[in-house]
Design a protein around this motif. Structure first.
Motif, PDB file in Angstrom:
ATOM      1  N   PRO A 304       0.737  -1.235   0.052  1.00 28.96           N
ATOM      2  CA  PRO A 304      -0.245  -0.148  -0.184  1.00 28.96           C
ATOM      3  C   PRO A 304       0.588   1.178  -0.071  1.00 28.96           C
ATOM      4  CG  PRO A 304       0.033  -1.187   2.483  1.00 28.96           C
ATOM      5  CD  PRO A 304       0.594  -1.881   1.264  1.00 28.96           C
ATOM      6  N   ILE A 305       2.027   1.132   1.162  1.00 29.72           N
ATOM      7  CA  ILE A 305       2.643   2.230   0.614  1.00 29.72           C
ATOM      8  C   ILE A 305       3.960   2.690  -0.480  1.00 29.72           C
ATOM      9  CG2 ILE A 305       4.788   3.307   1.580  1.00 29.72           C
ATOM     10  CD1 ILE A 305       4.211   1.892   4.645  1.00 29.72           C
ATOM     11  N   THR A 306       3.465   1.495  -0.889  1.00 32.06           N
ATOM     12  CA  THR A 306       4.684   1.910  -2.711  1.00 32.06           C
ATOM     13  C   THR A 306       3.633   2.088  -3.479  1.00 32.06           C
ATOM     14  OG1 THR A 306       5.703   0.511  -1.922  1.00 32.06           O
ATOM     15  CG2 THR A 306       5.481   0.890  -4.451  1.00 32.06           C
ATOM     16  N   LYS A 307       2.048   1.515  -3.415  1.00 32.87           N
ATOM     17  CA  LYS A 307       1.305   1.628  -4.663  1.00 32.87           C
ATOM     18  C   LYS A 307       0.626   3.636  -3.960  1.00 32.87           C
ATOM     19  CE  LYS A 307      -3.386   0.442  -5.710  1.00 32.87           C
ATOM     20  NZ  LYS A 307      -4.511   0.055  -5.536  1.00 32.87           N
ATOM     21  N   VAL A 308       0.695   4.061  -2.907  1.00 32.58           N
ATOM     22  CA  VAL A 308       0.195   5.170  -2.532  1.00 32.58           C
ATOM     23  C   VAL A 308       1.561   6.743  -3.626  1.00 32.58           C
ATOM     24  CG1 VAL A 308      -0.075   7.102  -1.218  1.00 32.58           C
ATOM     25  CG2 VAL A 308      -1.804   5.044  -1.602  1.00 32.58           C
ATOM     26  N   LEU A 309       2.669   5.687  -2.815  1.00 34.12           N
ATOM     27  CA  LEU A 309       3.744   6.952  -3.379  1.00 34.12           C
ATOM     28  C   LEU A 309       4.068   7.388  -4.682  1.00 34.12           C
ATOM     29  CD1 LEU A 309       5.922   8.378  -2.763  1.00 34.12           C
ATOM     30  CD2 LEU A 309       7.590   6.463  -2.453  1.00 34.12           C
ATOM     31  N   TYR A 310       2.890   6.005  -5.768  1.00 32.85           N
ATOM     32  CA  TYR A 310       3.561   5.966  -7.316  1.00 32.85           C
ATOM     33  C   TYR A 310       2.367   6.391  -7.516  1.00 32.85           C
ATOM     34  CZ  TYR A 310       2.140   3.726 -11.853  1.00 32.85           C
ATOM     35  OH  TYR A 310       2.417   3.637 -13.100  1.00 32.85           O
ATOM     36  N   GLN A 311       1.289   6.510  -6.579  1.00 35.72           N
ATOM     37  CA  GLN A 311       0.360   7.574  -7.766  1.00 35.72           C
ATOM     38  C   GLN A 311       0.272   9.202  -6.878  1.00 35.72           C
ATOM     39  OE1 GLN A 311      -3.312   5.391  -5.060  1.00 35.72           O
ATOM     40  NE2 GLN A 311      -3.724   3.986  -7.241  1.00 35.72           N
ATOM     41  N   TYR A 312       1.308   9.100  -6.143  1.00 35.15           N
ATOM     42  CA  TYR A 312       1.326  10.490  -5.838  1.00 35.15           C
ATOM     43  C   TYR A 312       2.324  11.101  -6.719  1.00 35.15           C
ATOM     44  CZ  TYR A 312       3.534  14.215  -2.776  1.00 35.15           C
ATOM     45  OH  TYR A 312       4.097  15.265  -2.758  1.00 35.15           O
ATOM     46  N   LEU A 313       3.414  10.013  -7.336  1.00 35.16           N
ATOM     47  CA  LEU A 313       4.491  10.247  -8.316  1.00 35.16           C
ATOM     48  C   LEU A 313       4.210  10.790  -9.816  1.00 35.16           C
ATOM     49  CD1 LEU A 313       7.514   9.132  -6.768  1.00 35.16           C
ATOM     50  CD2 LEU A 313       7.276  10.961  -6.187  1.00 35.16           C
ATOM     51  N   PHE A 314       3.449   9.663 -10.218  1.00 34.35           N
ATOM     52  CA  PHE A 314       3.183   9.024 -10.886  1.00 34.35           C
ATOM     53  C   PHE A 314       1.600   9.759 -12.077  1.00 34.35           C
ATOM     54  CE2 PHE A 314       6.995   6.647 -10.530  1.00 34.35           C
ATOM     55  CZ  PHE A 314       7.375   7.110 -10.886  1.00 34.35           C
ATOM     56  N   GLN A 315       0.867   9.719 -10.580  1.00 30.02           N
ATOM     57  CA  GLN A 315      -0.808   9.822 -11.341  1.00 30.02           C
ATOM     58  C   GLN A 315      -1.009  11.235 -10.816  1.00 30.02           C
ATOM     59  OE1 GLN A 315      -2.793   6.380 -10.529  1.00 30.02           O
ATOM     60  NE2 GLN A 315      -2.180   5.310 -11.577  1.00 30.02           N
ATOM     61  N   GLU A 316      -0.425  11.618  -9.673  1.00 30.27           N
ATOM     62  CA  GLU A 316      -0.834  13.321  -9.254  1.00 30.27           C
ATOM     63  C   GLU A 316      -1.715  13.066  -8.605  1.00 30.27           C
ATOM     64  OE1 GLU A 316      -0.480  15.741 -12.849  1.00 30.27           O
ATOM     65  OE2 GLU A 316       1.809  16.411 -13.103  1.00 30.27           O
ATOM     66  N   ILE A 317      -2.514  11.596  -7.931  1.00 30.02           N
ATOM     67  CA  ILE A 317      -3.082  12.548  -6.992  1.00 30.02           C
ATOM     68  C   ILE A 317      -2.606  13.523  -5.503  1.00 30.02           C
ATOM     69  CG2 ILE A 317      -3.942  10.141  -7.041  1.00 30.02           C
ATOM     70  CD1 ILE A 317      -2.777   9.240  -4.089  1.00 30.02           C
ATOM     71  N   SER A 318      -3.447  14.109  -4.531  1.00 27.01           N
ATOM     72  CA  SER A 318      -3.137  15.057  -3.893  1.00 27.01           C
ATOM     73  C   SER A 318      -2.232  14.333  -2.842  1.00 27.01           C
ATOM     74  CB  SER A 318      -4.659  16.468  -3.028  1.00 27.01           C
ATOM     75  OG  SER A 318      -5.185  15.210  -3.025  1.00 27.01           O
ATOM     76  N   GLU A 319      -2.252  14.920  -1.901  1.00 23.54           N
ATOM     77  CA  GLU A 319      -1.216  14.762  -0.900  1.00 23.54           C
ATOM     78  C   GLU A 319      -2.193  14.219   0.950  1.00 23.54           C
ATOM     79  OE1 GLU A 319      -0.425  17.836  -1.995  1.00 23.54           O
ATOM     80  OE2 GLU A 319       1.733  17.739  -1.741  1.00 23.54           O
ATOM     81  N   ASP A 320      -3.805  14.896   0.384  1.00 23.04           N
ATOM     82  CA  ASP A 320      -4.325  14.748   1.578  1.00 23.04           C
ATOM     83  C   ASP A 320      -5.382  13.091   0.821  1.00 23.04           C
ATOM     84  OD1 ASP A 320      -4.881  16.520   2.519  1.00 23.04           O
ATOM     85  OD2 ASP A 320      -6.016  18.111   1.641  1.00 23.04           O
ATOM     86  N   GLU A 321      -5.321  13.674  -0.392  1.00 23.63           N
ATOM     87  CA  GLU A 321      -6.566  12.133  -0.689  1.00 23.63           C
ATOM     88  C   GLU A 321      -5.256  10.583  -0.925  1.00 23.63           C
ATOM     89  OE1 GLU A 321      -7.686   9.777  -5.472  1.00 23.63           O
ATOM     90  OE2 GLU A 321      -6.616  11.731  -5.107  1.00 23.63           O
ATOM     91  N   ALA A 322      -3.750  11.052  -0.871  1.00 25.93           N
ATOM     92  CA  ALA A 322      -3.134   9.999  -0.641  1.00 25.93           C
ATOM     93  C   ALA A 322      -2.687   9.521   0.865  1.00 25.93           C
ATOM     94  CB  ALA A 322      -1.761  10.450  -0.958  1.00 25.93           C
ATOM     95  N   PHE A 323      -3.473  10.413   1.481  1.00 31.11           N
ATOM     96  CA  PHE A 323      -2.916  10.270   3.415  1.00 31.11           C
ATOM     97  C   PHE A 323      -4.574   9.627   3.972  1.00 31.11           C
ATOM     98  CE2 PHE A 323      -4.601  11.492   8.164  1.00 31.11           C
ATOM     99  CZ  PHE A 323      -2.983  11.120   8.380  1.00 31.11           C
ATOM    100  N   TYR A 324      -5.112   9.691   3.250  1.00 32.86           N
ATOM    101  CA  TYR A 324      -6.861   9.296   3.223  1.00 32.86           C
ATOM    102  C   TYR A 324      -6.929   7.429   3.062  1.00 32.86           C
ATOM    103  CZ  TYR A 324     -11.626   7.855   3.100  1.00 32.86           C
ATOM    104  OH  TYR A 324     -12.557   7.992   3.645  1.00 32.86           O
ATOM    105  N   LYS A 325      -5.359   7.718   1.744  1.00 32.44           N
ATOM    106  CA  LYS A 325      -5.499   5.642   1.197  1.00 32.44           C
ATOM    107  C   LYS A 325      -5.512   5.234   1.594  1.00 32.44           C
ATOM    108  CE  LYS A 325      -5.831   7.072  -3.925  1.00 32.44           C
ATOM    109  NZ  LYS A 325      -6.939   6.095  -4.265  1.00 32.44           N
ATOM    110  N   LEU A 326      -4.240   5.638   2.627  1.00 26.74           N
ATOM    111  CA  LEU A 326      -3.578   5.129   3.651  1.00 26.74           C
ATOM    112  C   LEU A 326      -3.818   4.783   4.922  1.00 26.74           C
ATOM    113  CD1 LEU A 326       0.395   6.050   3.093  1.00 26.74           C
ATOM    114  CD2 LEU A 326      -0.494   3.877   2.911  1.00 26.74           C
ATOM    115  N   MET A 327      -4.757   5.471   5.702  1.00 27.82           N
ATOM    116  CA  MET A 327      -4.897   6.315   6.993  1.00 27.82           C
ATOM    117  C   MET A 327      -6.847   5.047   6.862  1.00 27.82           C
ATOM    118  SD  MET A 327      -3.055   6.936   9.016  1.00 27.82           S
ATOM    119  CE  MET A 327      -3.939   7.075  10.272  1.00 27.82           C
ATOM    120  N   MET A 328      -7.660   4.694   5.533  1.00 30.92           N
ATOM    121  CA  MET A 328      -8.540   3.710   5.393  1.00 30.92           C
ATOM    122  C   MET A 328      -8.690   2.634   4.875  1.00 30.92           C
ATOM    123  SD  MET A 328     -10.017   6.223   7.488  1.00 30.92           S
ATOM    124  CE  MET A 328     -11.873   5.200   7.374  1.00 30.92           C
ATOM    125  N   ARG A 329      -7.465   2.475   4.786  1.00 27.82           N
ATOM    126  CA  ARG A 329      -7.560   0.761   4.083  1.00 27.82           C
ATOM    127  C   ARG A 329      -8.433   0.160   5.008  1.00 27.82           C
ATOM    128  NH1 ARG A 329      -2.532  -1.841   4.770  1.00 27.82           N
ATOM    129  NH2 ARG A 329      -3.434  -2.694   3.551  1.00 27.82           N
TER     130      ARG A 329
END
Length: 352
Positions: A304-329
């Motif tokens: 999950p951490i790698t997946k969210v960082l990938y989305q943050y780096l290459f799919q340009e999701i926001s910091e808020d969305e990235a944090f939510y994805k990790l915390m609400m798995r």
């Protein structure tokens, strides 16, 4: 021993100093003529190791053939993206001159598209005619501290115990300690994937998250590294050692770490390209994030951490969305996944 260090970056230079301190005949190779001239004339490399004076006996060349033919051992200290072409060039030179060397690499990352570890890339471009063995040297080792002779401990691994012991003997001294390891896959995967977690920690720091969040990402990140590494054939206990937990701690908690610093810059709004340009160095964690994300799909491993960082780096999701994805798995137990990994390894040990 005559040793050539291929690469005049910070880590290659610091290792050349270790080898020189151990009374080896060290020749460095670099493409940048100004850096080569600086090493030869001033005995400094200020672009990569500010305020460090190199031993007077270290010399450098911009002639790859000279470097390849100088030595019995090559230390390959170039970025992962340059490993394939450099290995191919070295193979051609060595084959033409009927010369064979022991090769030690220190790169930490995975190749894009092929997802190969560095030793596999080298093996793909060389042969038994030119390279007697490929070893990896890896662990918690900031170049700046190695150059200042601060106590450092690393591991070395290859398929040959004899060659591992040779590398251990060549590098080890009173401030640079080398342990043997027989798990080459684990050593390389640990060194590569810790850059992903360090990059994520840097982003958290830049966004003003506290120590609680950083500790969580480091801990859960280590489990991600172990899950993928074990699926790829590594010993899970390797990830509790120097090239797993050790390298992760030093890379995710220090401003010496280029991946950590890059994460901070990303959180400040800079692009990956801008961050790397400001540092003047390659940030291996960026490409490794993409490679590991694709590997996790191939091996059906949850990261999950790698997946969210990938989305943050290459799919340009926001910091808020990235944090939510990790915390609400989806809810899970802390040790469920790690228990499965260790039980599998235990069954293999008892079967042997």
């Amino acid at each position: 021993m005559k040793i050539s260090v291929i690469g005049t970056g910070s880590f290659g230079t610091s290792l050349a100093m270790v080898l020189s301190d151990n009374n080896h005949d060290v020749l460095m190779y670099g493409r940048n003529e100004s850096v080569v001239n600086e090493i030869n004339t001033d005995k400094t490399n200020k672009s990569f190791l500010r305020d460090i004076q190199l031993p007077s006996v270290i010399t450098a060349t911009s002639n790859l053939t000279e470097a390849a033919l100088h030595c019995e051992m090559i230390v390959l200290a170039v970025p992962v993206k340059a490993i394939r072409s450099m290995s191919s060039n070295l193979h051609s030179i060595l084959k033409e001159n009927q010369k064979k060397i022991l090769l030690v690499h220190v790169a930490k990352g995975l190749e894009l598209n092929t997802h190969m570890c560095v030793s596999d890339i080298i093996a793909d471009e060389t042969s038994d005619e030119t390279v007697s063995d490929i070893c990896v040297l890896s662990g918690p080792s900031h170049a700046e501290e190695v150059a200042r002779k601060s106590a450092t401990t690393v591991s070395t691994a290859s398929k040959s115990l004899e060659n591992v012991e040779t590398v251990q003997d060549v590098f080890m001294n009173k401030y640079f300690r080398v342990y043997r390891n027989d798990d080459m896959t684990g050593v390389e995967i640990g060194g590569a994937l810790k850059n992903i977690i360090a990059l994520a920690i840097g982003v958290l720091h830049g966004l003003q998250f506290g120590d609680n969040a950083k500790a969580a990402i480091i801990t859960r990140g280590l489990q991600e590294i172990a899950r993928l590494g074990t699926r790829m054939g590594a010993n899970p206990l390797t990830f509790l050692g120097l090239t797993g937990m050790g390298d992760l701690i030093v890379t995710a908690t220090s401003m010496h770490s280029r991946n950590y610093r890059c994460g901070i810059m990303l959180a400040e709004g800079k692009s990956v390209e801008e961050a790397q340009e400001l540092m003047g160095m390659v940030v291996e964690g960026v490409n490794t994030t993409k490679a590991a994300y694709e590997l996790s799909a191939k091996y059906e491993v949850e990261m999950p951490i790698t997946k969210v960082l990938y989305q943050y780096l290459f799919q340009e999701i926001s910091e808020d969305e990235a944090f939510y994805k990790l915390m609400m798995r989806e809810k899970t137990g802390e040790t469920d996944e790690l228990k499965e990994v260790l039980e599998k390894q235990y069954k293999e040990w008892t079967r042997e």
